[in-house]
Design a protein around this motif. Structure first.
Motif, PDB file in Angstrom:
ATOM      1  N   GLY A 183      38.166  59.490 -43.685  1.00  0.00           N
ATOM      2  CA  GLY A 183      37.904  58.472 -44.702  1.00  0.00           C
ATOM      3  C   GLY A 183      39.169  57.745 -45.108  1.00  0.00           C
ATOM      4  N   GLN A 184      40.257  58.489 -45.243  1.00  0.00           N
ATOM      5  CA  GLN A 184      41.532  57.870 -45.605  1.00  0.00           C
ATOM      6  C   GLN A 184      42.015  56.914 -44.514  1.00  0.00           C
ATOM      7  OE1 GLN A 184      42.851  61.960 -47.958  1.00  0.00           O
ATOM      8  NE2 GLN A 184      44.259  61.073 -46.488  1.00  0.00           N
ATOM      9  N   GLN A 185      41.749  57.263 -43.260  1.00  0.00           N
ATOM     10  CA  GLN A 185      42.172  56.378 -42.164  1.00  0.00           C
ATOM     11  C   GLN A 185      41.351  55.099 -42.140  1.00  0.00           C
ATOM     12  OE1 GLN A 185      45.002  57.519 -41.051  1.00  0.00           O
ATOM     13  NE2 GLN A 185      44.418  59.295 -42.295  1.00  0.00           N
ATOM     14  N   VAL A 186      40.068  55.208 -42.484  1.00  0.00           N
ATOM     15  CA  VAL A 186      39.236  54.001 -42.571  1.00  0.00           C
ATOM     16  C   VAL A 186      39.831  53.044 -43.600  1.00  0.00           C
ATOM     17  CG1 VAL A 186      36.985  53.114 -43.289  1.00  0.00           C
ATOM     18  CG2 VAL A 186      37.109  55.116 -41.803  1.00  0.00           C
ATOM     19  N   ALA A 187      40.279  53.581 -44.725  1.00  0.00           N
ATOM     20  CA  ALA A 187      40.895  52.739 -45.751  1.00  0.00           C
ATOM     21  C   ALA A 187      42.194  52.120 -45.245  1.00  0.00           C
ATOM     22  CB  ALA A 187      41.155  53.565 -47.013  1.00  0.00           C
ATOM     23  N   LEU A 188      42.987  52.891 -44.503  1.00  0.00           N
ATOM     24  CA  LEU A 188      44.223  52.338 -43.945  1.00  0.00           C
ATOM     25  C   LEU A 188      43.936  51.187 -42.989  1.00  0.00           C
ATOM     26  CD1 LEU A 188      46.492  55.438 -43.140  1.00  0.00           C
ATOM     27  CD2 LEU A 188      46.707  53.811 -45.026  1.00  0.00           C
ATOM     28  N   ILE A 189      42.901  51.352 -42.170  1.00  0.00           N
ATOM     29  CA  ILE A 189      42.525  50.281 -41.243  1.00  0.00           C
ATOM     30  C   ILE A 189      42.096  49.037 -42.011  1.00  0.00           C
ATOM     31  CG2 ILE A 189      40.840  49.595 -39.493  1.00  0.00           C
ATOM     32  CD1 ILE A 189      40.851  52.528 -38.546  1.00  0.00           C
ATOM     33  N   VAL A 190      41.358  49.237 -43.104  1.00  0.00           N
ATOM     34  CA  VAL A 190      40.932  48.107 -43.928  1.00  0.00           C
ATOM     35  C   VAL A 190      42.153  47.384 -44.491  1.00  0.00           C
ATOM     36  CG1 VAL A 190      39.757  47.435 -46.070  1.00  0.00           C
ATOM     37  CG2 VAL A 190      38.686  49.077 -44.512  1.00  0.00           C
ATOM     38  N   HIS A 191      43.146  48.147 -44.968  1.00  0.00           N
ATOM     39  CA  HIS A 191      44.360  47.537 -45.499  1.00  0.00           C
ATOM     40  C   HIS A 191      45.075  46.714 -44.425  1.00  0.00           C
ATOM     41  CE1 HIS A 191      44.347  49.092 -49.486  1.00  0.00           C
ATOM     42  NE2 HIS A 191      44.399  50.359 -49.122  1.00  0.00           N
ATOM     43  N   ILE A 192      45.159  47.263 -43.225  1.00  0.00           N
ATOM     44  CA  ILE A 192      45.825  46.546 -42.134  1.00  0.00           C
ATOM     45  C   ILE A 192      45.068  45.269 -41.789  1.00  0.00           C
ATOM     46  CG2 ILE A 192      46.443  46.661 -39.683  1.00  0.00           C
ATOM     47  CD1 ILE A 192      46.982  49.651 -40.095  1.00  0.00           C
ATOM     48  N   LEU A 193      43.734  45.356 -41.775  1.00  0.00           N
ATOM     49  CA  LEU A 193      42.923  44.172 -41.491  1.00  0.00           C
ATOM     50  C   LEU A 193      43.106  43.113 -42.572  1.00  0.00           C
ATOM     51  CD1 LEU A 193      39.593  45.809 -40.234  1.00  0.00           C
ATOM     52  CD2 LEU A 193      41.331  44.631 -38.864  1.00  0.00           C
ATOM     53  N   ILE A 194      43.189  43.561 -43.825  1.00  0.00           N
ATOM     54  CA  ILE A 194      43.386  42.621 -44.937  1.00  0.00           C
ATOM     55  C   ILE A 194      44.714  41.883 -44.769  1.00  0.00           C
ATOM     56  CG2 ILE A 194      43.879  42.471 -47.417  1.00  0.00           C
ATOM     57  CD1 ILE A 194      41.810  44.669 -47.843  1.00  0.00           C
ATOM     58  N   VAL A 195      45.755  42.651 -44.455  1.00  0.00           N
ATOM     59  CA  VAL A 195      47.067  42.029 -44.263  1.00  0.00           C
ATOM     60  C   VAL A 195      47.044  41.099 -43.063  1.00  0.00           C
ATOM     61  CG1 VAL A 195      49.482  42.489 -43.703  1.00  0.00           C
ATOM     62  CG2 VAL A 195      48.310  43.901 -45.389  1.00  0.00           C
TER      63      VAL A 195
END
Length: 223
Positions: free
Chosen positions: A45-57
């Motif tokens: 779950g934490q990695q999914v959030a990290l991927i979302v952050h990277i996509l946002i950036v």
């Protein structure tokens, strides 16, 4: 991406992942409460959030959040409040009667220890751990600002950006999984003996609940 640049990225990712934070606390809490193997669901779950952050950036939204004080403050306080909520819930958690065990605990000779024979039926579900892992990392606007400053250091604008984002994203996720599961979850697993008594459970709930609250407060007050 050159090998030397990727090696620098790899080293930076390990340093960042080893820095204690809400994700590390969440992973250790999951390992203690649900067992080493099941703690992977919170890590995913934490990695999914990290991927979302990277996509946002990557999409440029990170610039908007970084330049909008209102958006940043709203997300920051929401994240802080969620961590405080998790801490209070941990502090108020009712200890379970001894008798549960991690799915990997074995007695000598390969026999399952009778006193630790089965996991407690009250174990948190995988979906619940996954969902909490997503929110713990997602409700952290500083991660967006961090990636906004971090990612460009390893990108070359004259080269195709998509392959570079894929390499950076994959490296960040793989390193974080290795550190979270291979270090923080293992470190917490060594404390599992405390969960075999009501007093030990109260102590650990107090420690990790206080850590969640402390991280939440710091997120709210530190700029």
């Amino acid at each position: 991406m050159t090998l030397s640049l990727w090696a620098t990225l790899l080293a930076a990712c390990f340093v960042i992942s080893f820095t204690p934070g809400a994700g590390a606390i969440n992973t250790m809490g999951n390992s203690l409460n649900a067992g080493f193997r099941r703690s992977i669901w919170g890590i995913i779950g934490q990695q999914v959030a990290l991927i979302v952050h990277i996509l946002i950036v990557a999409a440029g939204v990170g610039v908007l959040v970084a330049r909008s004080p209102v958006a940043f403050e709203v997300i920051r306080y929401a994240g802080a409040a969620y961590l405080v909520y998790l801490g209070i819930r941990q502090l108020l958690a009712k200890p379970q009667p001894p008798g549960g065990a991690d799915d990997g605990d074995r007695a000598e000779g390969g026999e399952t220890n009778v006193a630790l024979r089965a996991p407690s039926p009250s174990l948190e579900s995988r979906w619940s751990m996954f969902r909490r892992g997503v929110w713990v990392n997602l409700l952290n606007p500083k991660a967006i600002v961090f990636f906004l400053a971090f990612l460009p250091q390893f990108l070359r604008p004259e080269l195709p950006l998509l392959p570079q984002y894929l390499i950076v994203g994959l490296t960040v996720v793989v390193v974080d999984v290795i550190v979270m599961w291979g270090f923080f979850a293992v470190a917490a697993h060594s404390l599992r003996r405390f969960t075999r008594s009501v007093r030990g459970q109260r102590t650990l709930n107090g420690v990790f609940g206080s850590l969640f609250i402390a991280v939440g407060v710091l997120l709210a007050v530190v700029h």
